[in-house]
Design a protein around this motif. Sequence first.
Motif, PDB file in Angstrom:
ATOM      1  N   UNK A 113      -9.080   3.099   7.064  1.00  0.00           N
ATOM      2  CA  UNK A 113      -8.889   1.878   6.266  1.00  0.00           C
ATOM      3  C   UNK A 113      -7.414   1.668   6.012  1.00  0.00           C
ATOM      4  N   UNK A 116      -4.368  -1.448   1.356  1.00  0.00           N
ATOM      5  CA  UNK A 116      -4.669  -2.825   0.920  1.00  0.00           C
ATOM      6  C   UNK A 116      -4.061  -3.114  -0.442  1.00  0.00           C
ATOM      7  N   UNK A 117      -3.009  -2.353  -0.786  1.00  0.00           N
ATOM      8  CA  UNK A 117      -2.404  -2.530  -2.111  1.00  0.00           C
ATOM      9  C   UNK A 117      -1.144  -3.386  -2.064  1.00  0.00           C
ATOM     10  N   UNK A 121      -0.581  -9.178   0.432  1.00  0.00           N
ATOM     11  CA  UNK A 121      -1.956  -9.653   0.636  1.00  0.00           C
ATOM     12  C   UNK A 121      -2.352 -10.710  -0.393  1.00  0.00           C
ATOM     13  N   UNK A 312      -9.415  -6.191  10.510  1.00  0.00           N
ATOM     14  CA  UNK A 312      -9.870  -5.060   9.694  1.00  0.00           C
ATOM     15  C   UNK A 312      -8.777  -4.022   9.469  1.00  0.00           C
ATOM     16  N   UNK A 313      -7.853  -3.892  10.413  1.00  0.00           N
ATOM     17  CA  UNK A 313      -6.796  -2.888  10.268  1.00  0.00           C
ATOM     18  C   UNK A 313      -5.498  -3.508   9.784  1.00  0.00           C
ATOM     19  N   UNK A 315      -5.424  -6.526   7.823  1.00  0.00           N
ATOM     20  CA  UNK A 315      -5.619  -7.101   6.494  1.00  0.00           C
ATOM     21  C   UNK A 315      -6.598  -6.232   5.706  1.00  0.00           C
ATOM     22  N   UNK A 316      -7.888  -6.403   5.963  1.00  0.00           N
ATOM     23  CA  UNK A 316      -8.886  -5.617   5.234  1.00  0.00           C
ATOM     24  C   UNK A 316     -10.197  -5.662   6.003  1.00  0.00           C
ATOM     25  N   UNK A 317     -10.885  -4.512   6.104  1.00  0.00           N
ATOM     26  CA  UNK A 317     -12.129  -4.476   6.881  1.00  0.00           C
ATOM     27  C   UNK A 317     -13.266  -5.261   6.232  1.00  0.00           C
ATOM     28  N   UNK A 318     -13.238  -5.383   4.914  1.00  0.00           N
ATOM     29  CA  UNK A 318     -14.347  -6.033   4.212  1.00  0.00           C
ATOM     30  C   UNK A 318     -14.529  -7.499   4.557  1.00  0.00           C
ATOM     31  N   UNK A 319     -13.499  -8.144   5.105  1.00  0.00           N
ATOM     32  CA  UNK A 319     -13.644  -9.561   5.473  1.00  0.00           C
ATOM     33  C   UNK A 319     -14.536  -9.738   6.701  1.00  0.00           C
ATOM     34  N   UNK A 320     -14.639  -8.684   7.513  1.00  0.00           N
ATOM     35  CA  UNK A 320     -15.472  -8.734   8.721  1.00  0.00           C
ATOM     36  C   UNK A 320     -15.125  -9.940   9.603  1.00  0.00           C
TER      37      UNK A 320
END
Lengths: 473, 473
Positions: A113, A116-117, A121, A312-313, A315-320
């Motif tokens: 992951x 993401x801090x 962002x 995912x790598x 920005x963030x993986x949770x956005x899918x």
Amino acid sequence: MSRYLHLANRLKEHIQMGYFAPGDRMPSVRQLAAEHGVSISTVQEAYRVLEQDGLVEAKAKSGYFVALPKERIARPKESKPPQRPMDVSLWEDVLAMLMGHGVEAVCEFQHAMPDMTSSTLKPLLKNIYELNRHRPQDGMSYGHVQGELGLRQQLARLTATTGCQLDPEDFVVTSGCQEALSVCLRAVAESGDVIAVESPGFYGAMQAIKAANLKALEIPTDSRDGMSIEALKLAIDQWPVKAILVTPTVNNPQGYVMPLHKKQALYQLAREYDIAIIEDDIYGDIAFEYPRPKTIKSFDEDGRVLLCSSFSKTLAPGFRVGWIAPGRYRDKVTHIKYVSSSMCPTLPQLAIGNFIRQGGYDRHLRTMRQTYRKARDAMLKAIEQYFPQGTRVSFPEGGFILWVELPEQYDATKLAEQAKEQGIILAPGQMFSATGKYRNCLRFNYIDRDAATRLKALAALGEIFASMGPVKP
Amino acid sequence: MSRYLHLANRLKEHIQMGYFAPGDRMPSVRQLAAEHGVSISTVQEAYRVLEQDGLVEAKAKSGYFVALPKERIARPKESKPPQRPMDVSLWEDVLAMLMGHGVEAVCEFQHAMPDMTSSTLKPLLKNIYELNRHRPQDGMSYGHVQGELGLRQQLARLTATTGCQLDPEDFVVTSGCQEALSVCLRAVAESGDVIAVESPGFYGAMQAIKAANLKALEIPTDSRDGMSIEALKLAIDQWPVKAILVTPTVNNPQGYVMPLHKKQALYQLAREYDIAIIEDDIYGDIAFEYPRPKTIKSFDEDGRVLLCSSFSKTLAPGFRVGWIAPGRYRDKVTHIKYVSSSMCPTLPQLAIGNFIRQGGYDRHLRTMRQTYRKARDAMLKAIEQYFPQGTRVSFPEGGFILWVELPEQYDATKLAEQAKEQGIILAPGQMFSATGKYRNCLRFNYIDRDAATRLKALAALGEIFASMGPVKP
């Protein structure tokens, strides 16, 4: 002072200031000549000085690289996987990792992951917030079957920097890169077909091969420059390979960037044998080199390369939010993507599209490159300090993960069990092969928690190594 | 007045007030006896009175139903698809519909999107808004591989009302029901296997069969009560059927609810022949009957039923939150779901979980049942008024779509082209078969735009029919 000495001094300063880190590719001779308004031969003279001083190393056909400190720990040698197509196993290991470790973790080295801090962002979160607030109805409807146009326009622009000429209609948006890889495998191969993969390679791709009833043929892979083209050719001569699945730019798990001439050779080979290439570029945008390395897709003249990526790598993986540029396979890819999960949610796509258009993505990448490079250097130093003699480690040219090869007598699974008792979570290497090789290897991220916590956790691992007794010669 | 006459009058009032609509199942004898504190025989007497008055009709083994008006348009007869496994075609038709019509639409009858304007959805949007605002980091991380526990707990509770006893770990959350169906097909069947389906049936399921290299075996299906169990048995005797894929509760495209005894018979047959059942329940929660009809899964004693659903028809498709209760196939389903698209986004799951827990889902369903029933009645009346003589139409017992069978000489594709010129978008029936049957059929939703616009659009269709000349005898 002569021109070449003047230039050599400038470059020395830049290296010493850390503008270029150990292992970085230096600007090309042509680029420096243009930038500094000097002749090609002046730049070549300057590089000769740096080489004599041990500050840079020349690599055949690749250019100059910042030299690694001499005491640097060795890199893993080229892998030697079994040279025949195999059924993929190890799902139980992957599932156990996905299901979580169930302990109060001190440091989680097992996942991939991103950090993401970063405040860079924030504009993205603001976009999501605003879209949810002002356009909830848009978020509730079905979107475009290929993905939102606003995002696909930005993808066309972004991939232009990787050497591709693609239009918005050349993209299919997916639920992350995992769906992209899974859809591409199903688009190019049928039950029983053989897929050539890197070894070690990404477990998610291996498991997608398993789920599609395909066989994996692991190709010898070097931790410096990736899959061996010679070994690949031999394998293709011997087995009916249907596609080559590679992560050539900031590899998972090793972090190398395959040199451009090898990417071209891989494309030429695939073309010669009429084989598809599935190119996983998920870490490509966070290569430390800037501008970022070109893709295999940039050589694609006949649409045989299916370029896959996601945010995912970066920005963030949770956005899918992932995507495919499927080349000549677009119709089949669109069909399989549609039956796999219908359209993707619209708001995350729109938010990311806006974020890129507003310049937020480039700003964020600039920050993350610095963050990850610094973290890599600290990690390598700590591994050198705390890990047993004979340990080898890959040298990532981007991203936030690396590959550790312990001396052969170590069992990474047992080590992971012991480490877990202290809240240190590890990813044993066997998941990264089709059939349980790499039992003495581990993949680490070097970005979980903060630098001090990581260092402490690595020191604690050092104690575990010490408690295991000295390494046999 | 005697007790039974008193009760009969009360029930008459309720029917005349519209508490029960034409075609509705009436409360059971046992239920009414308990509610009104009278004996079973009193209720039976009361129903006899209503039957004599032509207000209700008794159906064998199913109970009493509110009688349909005598002038009601006929229902389609049992379908007669080719009785052999077929490769699915028609993707071009589906894709053309998905890609959009490119005109300024007056009324879009082609899609199956729910009414998303109800104020009962507001608490859900508030949940999403709050989660995005206060927990953006949660939305950025990977979630649980089977889906968020908070949602799976509510799914266990909801499915209890459909007759199932399931725990949170018995669910796997998916990207909508499309992913659920696609994953289930891949979990139970391999390349070349035969899947028995309803005919007409949902095109998304047909296309998933195609993408998994399976064959569809269309089973004769009645517009009143679904797949013929007798025909299914004959087909299974003749062909190696691996799974039965059905939408028995508020069918797509016909809207029927398969009676409970037929659901049980279907399960028993599958058990006898050791075949899996993929039960698509996506419209089940918006059946007009309350409490909602039980599922085939409610009979499942040996885990052979894979129950699939989503919130795409009850809340909004854009959330892409679906799920599978995969029974004995859980491990394989988890694997295929993981390789298909990794974990699902967490925030929509958490928001929907909260919404259900807070009672918002039940409140919303109550409203939507009323909305859709009213819209159905208006639609049936308009079809009767404007469509050519000889038209047959299914009678939906829930949801917001129905199936129209025009006299055979009509070509639905040509009709759709003509209608499109006036901004009226139609879904020709051939997509709902594997091989292009139903060329004189159409699926309509009865909920797009407002009632007046729909009525106007149907009147305009009537003019088109008139312009096509009189129907041959």
